[in-house]
Write a protein that holds these residues in place. Sequence first.
Motif, PDB file in Angstrom:
ATOM      1  N   PHE A 156      65.902  26.779  27.508  1.00 20.43           N
ATOM      2  CA  PHE A 156      64.721  27.130  28.302  1.00 20.43           C
ATOM      3  C   PHE A 156      63.993  28.318  27.684  1.00 20.43           C
ATOM      4  N   THR A 157      62.679  28.341  27.876  1.00 23.05           N
ATOM      5  CA  THR A 157      61.863  29.501  27.537  1.00 23.05           C
ATOM      6  C   THR A 157      61.105  29.905  28.795  1.00 23.05           C
ATOM      7  N   ASN A 158      60.513  31.090  28.762  1.00 23.67           N
ATOM      8  CA  ASN A 158      59.845  31.629  29.939  1.00 23.67           C
ATOM      9  C   ASN A 158      58.471  32.183  29.620  1.00 23.67           C
ATOM     10  N   THR A 159      57.579  32.033  30.564  1.00 27.17           N
ATOM     11  CA  THR A 159      56.299  32.732  30.557  1.00 27.17           C
ATOM     12  C   THR A 159      56.276  33.582  31.816  1.00 27.17           C
ATOM     13  N   PHE A 160      56.245  34.901  31.629  1.00 33.05           N
ATOM     14  CA  PHE A 160      56.195  35.815  32.771  1.00 33.05           C
ATOM     15  C   PHE A 160      54.745  36.129  33.070  1.00 33.05           C
ATOM     16  N   ASN A 161      54.329  35.863  34.292  1.00 35.02           N
ATOM     17  CA  ASN A 161      52.971  36.200  34.733  1.00 35.02           C
ATOM     18  C   ASN A 161      52.946  37.603  35.330  1.00 35.02           C
ATOM     19  N   THR A 162      53.953  37.916  36.145  1.00 35.12           N
ATOM     20  CA  THR A 162      54.060  39.220  36.799  1.00 35.12           C
ATOM     21  C   THR A 162      55.523  39.618  36.824  1.00 35.12           C
ATOM     22  N   PHE A 163      55.805  40.886  36.518  1.00 35.72           N
ATOM     23  CA  PHE A 163      57.148  41.419  36.670  1.00 35.72           C
ATOM     24  C   PHE A 163      56.987  42.861  37.126  1.00 35.72           C
ATOM     25  N   ASP A 164      56.955  43.035  38.439  1.00 37.09           N
ATOM     26  CA  ASP A 164      56.708  44.334  39.064  1.00 37.09           C
ATOM     27  C   ASP A 164      58.007  44.789  39.712  1.00 37.09           C
TER      28      ASP A 164
END
Length: 147
Positions: free
Chosen positions: A41-49
Amino acid sequence: MKTTPECEIVTTRIIKAPRKLVYKAWTDPEHLKNWWGPKGFTNTFNTFDLRVGGQWSFIMHGPDMGNYTNECTFIAIREPELLVWNHQSKPIFQMEVTFDEISTNETNVTFKQKFGTAEECNKIRSFAPEKNEENMDRLEEELKIMH
């Protein structure tokens, strides 16, 4: 969230790395995006607050097909010992991660997926434990790079 064992999926592993470094792998999005999820799996982070009430919004991209949207809200953070978030996209659960220092170079990581009902938990119990182990394998690989 109070649950019973039939409403939980628990993964535990002793990681050969200092607790502070392991915690960083879970809380620094530049590292977390590299290892989060099962093998391939790979990831695209849109928000990490990373704060209580903060949002974690990301898409997991499967190795064969499929994009899996994930919406989470952090509800407890105690560096370097605890992370808790509510996973608000399906499946709905609460994730509780503890980081227990065994020695200066060993950390016991436990992550608990807590579901509202045994029925909800059982929907993913057939595959989640194995996939969670793959996730831990990937964490160990990322930690080797972080040293």
